[in-house]
Design a protein around this motif. Structure first.
Motif, PDB file in Angstrom:
ATOM      1  N   SER A  67       0.820  -1.213   0.000  1.00 12.81           N
ATOM      2  CA  SER A  67       0.000   0.000   0.000  1.00 12.81           C
ATOM      3  C   SER A  67       0.854   1.264   0.000  1.00 12.81           C
ATOM      4  CB  SER A  67      -0.931   0.003   1.218  1.00 12.81           C
ATOM      5  OG  SER A  67      -1.786  -1.122   1.198  1.00 12.81           O
ATOM      6  N   LEU A  68       1.974   1.241   0.705  1.00 10.45           N
ATOM      7  CA  LEU A  68       2.815   2.426   0.780  1.00 10.45           C
ATOM      8  C   LEU A  68       3.505   2.705  -0.552  1.00 10.45           C
ATOM      9  CD1 LEU A  68       3.665   4.593   2.832  1.00 10.45           C
ATOM     10  CD2 LEU A  68       5.711   3.222   3.288  1.00 10.45           C
ATOM     11  N   THR A  69       4.041   1.677  -1.198  1.00  5.31           N
ATOM     12  CA  THR A  69       4.685   1.906  -2.496  1.00  5.31           C
ATOM     13  C   THR A  69       3.659   2.325  -3.546  1.00  5.31           C
ATOM     14  OG1 THR A  69       4.542  -0.444  -3.176  1.00  5.31           O
ATOM     15  CG2 THR A  69       6.513   0.242  -1.964  1.00  5.31           C
ATOM     16  N   GLU A  70       2.448   1.793  -3.443  1.00  5.00           N
ATOM     17  CA  GLU A  70       1.372   2.240  -4.334  1.00  5.00           C
ATOM     18  C   GLU A  70       1.090   3.721  -4.137  1.00  5.00           C
ATOM     19  OE1 GLU A  70      -2.210  -0.224  -5.322  1.00  5.00           O
ATOM     20  OE2 GLU A  70      -1.571  -1.287  -3.511  1.00  5.00           O
ATOM     21  N   ALA A  71       1.003   4.133  -2.871  1.00  7.86           N
ATOM     22  CA  ALA A  71       0.676   5.522  -2.566  1.00  7.86           C
ATOM     23  C   ALA A  71       1.727   6.472  -3.132  1.00  7.86           C
ATOM     24  CB  ALA A  71       0.550   5.707  -1.052  1.00  7.86           C
ATOM     25  N   TYR A  72       2.996   6.134  -2.961  1.00 14.55           N
ATOM     26  CA  TYR A  72       4.052   6.996  -3.487  1.00 14.55           C
ATOM     27  C   TYR A  72       4.047   7.025  -5.015  1.00 14.55           C
ATOM     28  CZ  TYR A  72       6.268   8.237   0.908  1.00 14.55           C
ATOM     29  OH  TYR A  72       6.517   8.784   2.148  1.00 14.55           O
ATOM     30  N   TYR A  82       2.876  10.202  -9.799  1.00 15.85           N
ATOM     31  CA  TYR A  82       2.160  10.303 -11.076  1.00 15.85           C
ATOM     32  C   TYR A  82       1.294  11.563 -11.083  1.00 15.85           C
ATOM     33  CZ  TYR A  82      -1.191   9.322 -14.789  1.00 15.85           C
ATOM     34  OH  TYR A  82      -1.987   9.419 -15.911  1.00 15.85           O
ATOM     35  N   ALA A  83       0.581  11.802  -9.993  1.00 15.48           N
ATOM     36  CA  ALA A  83      -0.278  12.983  -9.909  1.00 15.48           C
ATOM     37  C   ALA A  83       0.528  14.265 -10.072  1.00 15.48           C
ATOM     38  CB  ALA A  83      -1.027  12.983  -8.571  1.00 15.48           C
ATOM     39  N   LYS A  84       1.701  14.315  -9.474  1.00 17.39           N
ATOM     40  CA  LYS A  84       2.548  15.499  -9.587  1.00 17.39           C
ATOM     41  C   LYS A  84       3.032  15.680 -11.022  1.00 17.39           C
ATOM     42  CE  LYS A  84       6.471  17.806  -7.391  1.00 17.39           C
ATOM     43  NZ  LYS A  84       7.497  17.712  -6.306  1.00 17.39           N
ATOM     44  N   GLU A  85       3.455  14.591 -11.653  1.00 18.12           N
ATOM     45  CA  GLU A  85       3.923  14.660 -13.041  1.00 18.12           C
ATOM     46  C   GLU A  85       2.825  15.137 -13.980  1.00 18.12           C
ATOM     47  OE1 GLU A  85       5.177  10.716 -13.825  1.00 18.12           O
ATOM     48  OE2 GLU A  85       6.993  10.833 -12.588  1.00 18.12           O
ATOM     49  N   GLN A  86       1.594  14.710 -13.716  1.00 16.61           N
ATOM     50  CA  GLN A  86       0.468  15.033 -14.590  1.00 16.61           C
ATOM     51  C   GLN A  86      -0.231  16.334 -14.195  1.00 16.61           C
ATOM     52  OE1 GLN A  86      -0.328  13.183 -17.360  1.00 16.61           O
ATOM     53  NE2 GLN A  86       1.537  12.049 -16.849  1.00 16.61           N
ATOM     54  N   GLY A  87       0.176  16.939 -13.104  1.00 18.77           N
ATOM     55  CA  GLY A  87      -0.450  18.169 -12.661  1.00 18.77           C
ATOM     56  C   GLY A  87      -1.874  17.977 -12.153  1.00 18.77           C
ATOM     57  N   LEU A  88      -2.151  16.814 -11.571  1.00 19.43           N
ATOM     58  CA  LEU A  88      -3.478  16.552 -11.025  1.00 19.43           C
ATOM     59  C   LEU A  88      -3.652  17.293  -9.699  1.00 19.43           C
ATOM     60  CD1 LEU A  88      -3.657  12.682 -11.644  1.00 19.43           C
ATOM     61  CD2 LEU A  88      -4.472  14.531 -13.133  1.00 19.43           C
ATOM     62  N   ARG A 138       2.313  14.449   1.818  1.00 21.21           N
ATOM     63  CA  ARG A 138       3.073  15.381   2.651  1.00 21.21           C
ATOM     64  C   ARG A 138       4.530  15.491   2.191  1.00 21.21           C
ATOM     65  NH1 ARG A 138      -0.644  18.630   4.908  1.00 21.21           N
ATOM     66  NH2 ARG A 138      -1.572  17.850   6.845  1.00 21.21           N
ATOM     67  N   LEU A 139       5.087  14.378   1.743  1.00 22.51           N
ATOM     68  CA  LEU A 139       6.498  14.369   1.365  1.00 22.51           C
ATOM     69  C   LEU A 139       6.729  14.770  -0.088  1.00 22.51           C
ATOM     70  CD1 LEU A 139       9.336  13.731   2.451  1.00 22.51           C
ATOM     71  CD2 LEU A 139       9.038  11.398   1.615  1.00 22.51           C
ATOM     72  N   GLU A 140       5.828  14.333  -0.990  1.00 23.41           N
ATOM     73  CA  GLU A 140       6.087  14.466  -2.421  1.00 23.41           C
ATOM     74  C   GLU A 140       5.317  15.601  -3.106  1.00 23.41           C
ATOM     75  OE1 GLU A 140       8.072  12.536  -4.355  1.00 23.41           O
ATOM     76  OE2 GLU A 140       8.712  11.038  -2.872  1.00 23.41           O
ATOM     77  N   TYR A 141       4.086  15.878  -2.638  1.00 26.03           N
ATOM     78  CA  TYR A 141       3.231  16.800  -3.387  1.00 26.03           C
ATOM     79  C   TYR A 141       2.169  17.373  -2.453  1.00 26.03           C
ATOM     80  CZ  TYR A 141       0.302  18.248  -7.445  1.00 26.03           C
ATOM     81  OH  TYR A 141      -0.439  18.951  -8.376  1.00 26.03           O
ATOM     82  N   PRO A 142       2.562  18.285  -1.555  1.00 21.63           N
ATOM     83  CA  PRO A 142       1.644  18.779  -0.509  1.00 21.63           C
ATOM     84  C   PRO A 142       0.378  19.438  -1.039  1.00 21.63           C
ATOM     85  CG  PRO A 142       3.919  19.374  -0.006  1.00 21.63           C
ATOM     86  CD  PRO A 142       3.923  18.826  -1.402  1.00 21.63           C
ATOM     87  N   GLU A 143       0.399  19.917  -2.272  1.00 24.47           N
ATOM     88  CA  GLU A 143      -0.771  20.590  -2.823  1.00 24.47           C
ATOM     89  C   GLU A 143      -1.873  19.615  -3.245  1.00 24.47           C
ATOM     90  OE1 GLU A 143       2.946  22.826  -3.294  1.00 24.47           O
ATOM     91  OE2 GLU A 143       2.294  20.874  -4.064  1.00 24.47           O
ATOM     92  N   LEU A 144      -1.553  18.352  -3.349  1.00 23.96           N
ATOM     93  CA  LEU A 144      -2.516  17.372  -3.840  1.00 23.96           C
ATOM     94  C   LEU A 144      -3.608  17.117  -2.799  1.00 23.96           C
ATOM     95  CD1 LEU A 144      -3.241  15.374  -6.124  1.00 23.96           C
ATOM     96  CD2 LEU A 144      -1.891  13.650  -4.910  1.00 23.96           C
ATOM     97  N   ARG A 145      -4.844  17.044  -3.287  1.00 24.96           N
ATOM     98  CA  ARG A 145      -5.996  16.738  -2.440  1.00 24.96           C
ATOM     99  C   ARG A 145      -6.434  15.309  -2.742  1.00 24.96           C
ATOM    100  NH1 ARG A 145      -8.248  21.835  -0.888  1.00 24.96           N
ATOM    101  NH2 ARG A 145     -10.349  20.966  -0.674  1.00 24.96           N
TER     102      ARG A 145
END
Length: 212
Positions: free
Chosen positions: A104-109, A114-120, A144-151
């Motif tokens: 689950s953790l590796t999936e989440a990262y 992917y979301a950050k790369e795609q600008g989601l 929190r670590l990779e893309y804090p703006e993501l909801r």
């Protein structure tokens, strides 16, 4: 040490939010958390309730109980999901002790990257009731670590018979589904102690930010 009261509060809140109908969520992307073949119907059945792209682990072979992207892709098509709506998410597969594995953790990262790369901006994760809290805590850790703006929003998978014996947790644990709640709670405590999962208070604060 994990705060029991705060974990209970988090569990209740995730369940309450996750029980809302899919059309109430404003999502750019939907991600189905990997499940064993016994439990896959819980997430696959919910996917057809969304109009946004649907992602899932991208490796096309069985590992850790997950039957593979090709199997799930066809299952979604059979459920009426358009083929061009289905997206493989790569990067969750790792090597442990010389063997392929993912969790689950590796999936989440992988999802958050992917979301950050795609600008989601708004992503939904779908998991069964027994798996949604750990999945969501993993997602918030990655955010929190990779893309804090993501909801990221939790959505509960479809209900499956609680007394049916099924394979779970890398495909190695077999028990009635009701027992999976206890198994998953034990994992939350263990992975939190390792530092892989955030404090429940932090996840609750993140959920408060979503609705502020």
């Amino acid at each position: 040490m994990l705060n029991n009261t705060e974990l209970k509060t988090l569990w209740d809140k995730v369940m309450a939010v996750g029980s809302r109908p899919p059309f109430l969520f404003k999502s750019d992307f939907v991600y189905l958390m990997g499940q064993t073949r016994d439990n896959q119907g819980s997430v696959l059945d919910v996917a057809r309730g969304f109009t946004s792209p649907v992602g899932m682990p991208g490796h096309d072979f069985k590992v850790s109980g997950y039957p593979g992207f090709g199997v799930w892709k066809q299952a979604l098509i059979n459920r009426g999901v358009s083929e061009d709506q289905i997206v493989p998410i790569h990067g969750s597969l790792i090597t442990l002790g010389g063997k392929d594995a993912f969790n689950s953790l590796t999936e989440a990262y992988a999802l958050v990257r992917y979301a950050k790369e795609q600008g989601l901006h708004n992503v939904v994760i779908v998991a069964p009731a027994w798996h949604i809290v750990r999945s969501y805590m993993s997602a918030v850790a990655a955010v929190r670590l990779e893309y804090p703006e993501l909801r990221v929003y939790p959505v509960l998978g479809a209900k499956l018979p609680w007394d049916e014996r099924v394979a779970h947790s890398q495909g190695t644990l077999t028990c009635p589904r009701w027992q999976l709640i206890f198994e998953e709670t034990n994992r939350i405590y263990a992975y939190h102690a390792k530092g892989d999962l955030p404090d429940p208070e932090d996840v609750l604060a993140y959920m408060d930010e979503l609705y502020s």
